[in-house]
Design an enzyme around this catalytic site. Structure first.
Site, PDB file in Angstrom:
ATOM      1  N   TYR A   1      21.400  53.566 -53.041  1.00  0.00           N
ATOM      2  CA  TYR A   1      21.607  53.771 -51.604  1.00  0.00           C
ATOM      3  C   TYR A   1      21.455  55.234 -51.200  1.00  0.00           C
ATOM      4  O   TYR A   1      21.065  55.522 -50.060  1.00  0.00           O
ATOM      5  CB  TYR A   1      22.943  53.164 -51.160  1.00  0.00           C
ATOM      6  CG  TYR A   1      22.847  51.664 -51.073  1.00  0.00           C
ATOM      7  CD1 TYR A   1      22.147  51.058 -50.037  1.00  0.00           C
ATOM      8  CD2 TYR A   1      23.386  50.844 -52.060  1.00  0.00           C
ATOM      9  CE1 TYR A   1      22.007  49.683 -49.968  1.00  0.00           C
ATOM     10  CE2 TYR A   1      23.254  49.463 -52.003  1.00  0.00           C
ATOM     11  CZ  TYR A   1      22.558  48.895 -50.953  1.00  0.00           C
ATOM     12  OH  TYR A   1      22.407  47.527 -50.894  1.00  0.00           O
TER      13      TYR A   1
ATOM     14  N   ARG B   1      17.823  55.368 -50.629  1.00  0.00           N
ATOM     15  CA  ARG B   1      17.468  54.734 -49.355  1.00  0.00           C
ATOM     16  C   ARG B   1      17.798  55.640 -48.171  1.00  0.00           C
ATOM     17  O   ARG B   1      17.061  55.676 -47.181  1.00  0.00           O
ATOM     18  CB  ARG B   1      18.192  53.386 -49.207  1.00  0.00           C
ATOM     19  CG  ARG B   1      17.664  52.317 -50.142  1.00  0.00           C
ATOM     20  CD  ARG B   1      18.110  50.937 -49.725  1.00  0.00           C
ATOM     21  NE  ARG B   1      17.490  50.532 -48.464  1.00  0.00           N
ATOM     22  CZ  ARG B   1      17.870  49.464 -47.763  1.00  0.00           C
ATOM     23  NH1 ARG B   1      18.866  48.706 -48.187  1.00  0.00           N
ATOM     24  NH2 ARG B   1      17.274  49.155 -46.635  1.00  0.00           N
TER      25      ARG B   1
ATOM     26  N   VAL C   1      19.762  47.778 -41.777  1.00  0.00           N
ATOM     27  CA  VAL C   1      20.864  48.713 -42.024  1.00  0.00           C
ATOM     28  C   VAL C   1      20.485  50.146 -41.652  1.00  0.00           C
ATOM     29  O   VAL C   1      21.292  51.064 -41.802  1.00  0.00           O
ATOM     30  CB  VAL C   1      21.341  48.654 -43.496  1.00  0.00           C
ATOM     31  CG1 VAL C   1      21.869  47.265 -43.825  1.00  0.00           C
ATOM     32  CG2 VAL C   1      20.235  49.057 -44.464  1.00  0.00           C
ATOM     33  N   ASP C   2      19.270  50.343 -41.169  1.00  0.00           N
ATOM     34  CA  ASP C   2      18.830  51.689 -40.786  1.00  0.00           C
ATOM     35  C   ASP C   2      19.390  52.083 -39.420  1.00  0.00           C
ATOM     36  O   ASP C   2      19.994  51.270 -38.713  1.00  0.00           O
ATOM     37  CB  ASP C   2      17.296  51.776 -40.792  1.00  0.00           C
ATOM     38  CG  ASP C   2      16.651  50.843 -39.768  1.00  0.00           C
ATOM     39  OD1 ASP C   2      16.866  51.055 -38.557  1.00  0.00           O
ATOM     40  OD2 ASP C   2      15.922  49.909 -40.161  1.00  0.00           O
TER      41      ASP C   2
ATOM     42  N   HIS D   1      24.543  43.481 -41.347  1.00  0.00           N
ATOM     43  CA  HIS D   1      24.622  43.691 -42.799  1.00  0.00           C
ATOM     44  C   HIS D   1      25.041  45.107 -43.179  1.00  0.00           C
ATOM     45  O   HIS D   1      24.793  45.552 -44.300  1.00  0.00           O
ATOM     46  CB  HIS D   1      23.280  43.322 -43.438  1.00  0.00           C
ATOM     47  CG  HIS D   1      22.917  41.895 -43.228  1.00  0.00           C
ATOM     48  ND1 HIS D   1      21.615  41.450 -43.088  1.00  0.00           N
ATOM     49  CD2 HIS D   1      23.701  40.784 -43.094  1.00  0.00           C
ATOM     50  CE1 HIS D   1      21.615  40.139 -42.895  1.00  0.00           C
ATOM     51  NE2 HIS D   1      22.860  39.717 -42.893  1.00  0.00           N
TER      52      HIS D   1
ATOM     53  N   CYS E   1      41.838  52.883 -47.720  1.00  0.00           N
ATOM     54  CA  CYS E   1      42.368  52.651 -46.366  1.00  0.00           C
ATOM     55  C   CYS E   1      41.427  51.832 -45.485  1.00  0.00           C
ATOM     56  O   CYS E   1      41.753  51.535 -44.341  1.00  0.00           O
ATOM     57  CB  CYS E   1      42.696  53.982 -45.692  1.00  0.00           C
ATOM     58  SG  CYS E   1      41.238  54.924 -45.157  1.00  0.00           S
TER      59      CYS E   1
ATOM     60  N   THR F   1      11.816  38.666 -38.270  1.00  0.00           N
ATOM     61  CA  THR F   1      12.618  38.061 -39.329  1.00  0.00           C
ATOM     62  C   THR F   1      12.071  36.679 -39.643  1.00  0.00           C
ATOM     63  O   THR F   1      11.719  35.919 -38.734  1.00  0.00           O
ATOM     64  CB  THR F   1      14.109  37.985 -38.951  1.00  0.00           C
ATOM     65  OG1 THR F   1      14.836  37.349 -40.003  1.00  0.00           O
ATOM     66  CG2 THR F   1      14.332  37.241 -37.651  1.00  0.00           C
TER      67      THR F   1
ATOM     68  N   LEU G   1       9.048  27.283 -38.564  1.00  0.00           N
ATOM     69  CA  LEU G   1       9.893  28.125 -37.720  1.00  0.00           C
ATOM     70  C   LEU G   1       9.456  28.062 -36.260  1.00  0.00           C
ATOM     71  O   LEU G   1      10.288  27.983 -35.350  1.00  0.00           O
ATOM     72  CB  LEU G   1       9.857  29.565 -38.227  1.00  0.00           C
ATOM     73  CG  LEU G   1      10.794  30.579 -37.560  1.00  0.00           C
ATOM     74  CD1 LEU G   1      12.249  30.120 -37.644  1.00  0.00           C
ATOM     75  CD2 LEU G   1      10.626  31.952 -38.196  1.00  0.00           C
TER      76      LEU G   1
END
EC number: 2.3.1.286
Length: 233
Positions: free
Chosen positions: A53, A56, A90-91, A106, A117, A173, A201
């Site tokens: 990560y 990334r 996630v960007d 996500h 915490c 997607t 789809l």
């Protein structure tokens, strides 16, 4: 006024140069997806996952929002609370384009989560090394990403907003992770943008753009205008 939902996936950010694990080249080719993107993989080798990560985040720093990110930000500015912007990505490219109130299903790559915490804080594109929670000072941290085998808390928000949505728009997607066809069936009207034909789809949607999102987004913006005027797309 009716509500619109834009749900985006990897196809939104691909034109900016961000690769996904479905691509056969780039960052992902060097890794076994289940080793770096699953809860099991994280338990077995947390350093490998955190290093992944870090890589990334470094990649994210070197790309820019594209026209579609910018157009969605403009649409959000125009329609405000009547437009729900939801993404599987996630960007931070929507945010960098100026889009407000993005729901990240996500997780969010620039953030870390404290395991002591549960506080969440932003580190931008920096490495994980030597970070500590600004709230409790703990160094027991992890990436704020939903991995395979983990629950995604933001799905509750998605389903709540779907029940308030009249026009559902799916961008970039394939429906492999989320049942976007089912979501389309829940709404009055629906629009699909995918890069390659998918008969299974497409049958759920009222209007379909089989093309790059860069060429489709201005048409989708016009469809939104028409829907808000007379309920058609």
């Amino acid at each position: 006024m009716k509500n619109i939902m834009i749900l985006s996936g990897a196809g939104l950010s691909a034109p900016s140069g961000l690769k996904t694990f479905r691509d056969n080249d780039g960052l992902w080719e060097e890794y076994d997806v289940m080793e770096v993107c699953s809860a099991t993989g994280f338990r077995k080798n947390p350093k490998k996952v955190l290093d992944f990560y870090d890589a990334r985040r470094a990649q994210l720093q070197n790309v820019k929002p594209n026209h579609a990110h910018e157009k969605i930000a403009q649409l959000k500015e125009k329609w405000g609370k009547n437009l729900f912007v939801i993404t599987q990505n996630v960007d931070d490219l929507l945010e960098r384009a100026g889009c407000k109130d993005v729901v990240h299903l996500h997780g969010f790559l620039p953030e870390l989560r404290c395991l002591k915490c549960e506080g969440i804080f932003n580190i931008g594109y920096e490495k994980f090394t030597d970070k500590q929670c600004p709230k409790c000072k703990s160094k027991d941290l992890r990436h704020n990403i939903v991995m395979f085998e983990e629950q995604a808390p933001a799905y509750a928000t998605l389903y709540s907003l779907l029940h308030q949505t009249s026009l559902f728009i799916s961008i970039g997607t394939s429906g492999a992770v989320l049942p976007v066809g089912q979501y389309a069936s829940m709404c009055e009207k629906s629009i699909l943008n995918i890069y390659e034909k998918d008969v299974n789809l497409e049958r759920y949607f009222d209007k379909i753009y089989i093309e790059d999102i860069i060429s489709a987004i201005d048409k989708i913006a016009l469809d939104i205008e028409n829907f808000m005027k007379d309920g058609n797309v």
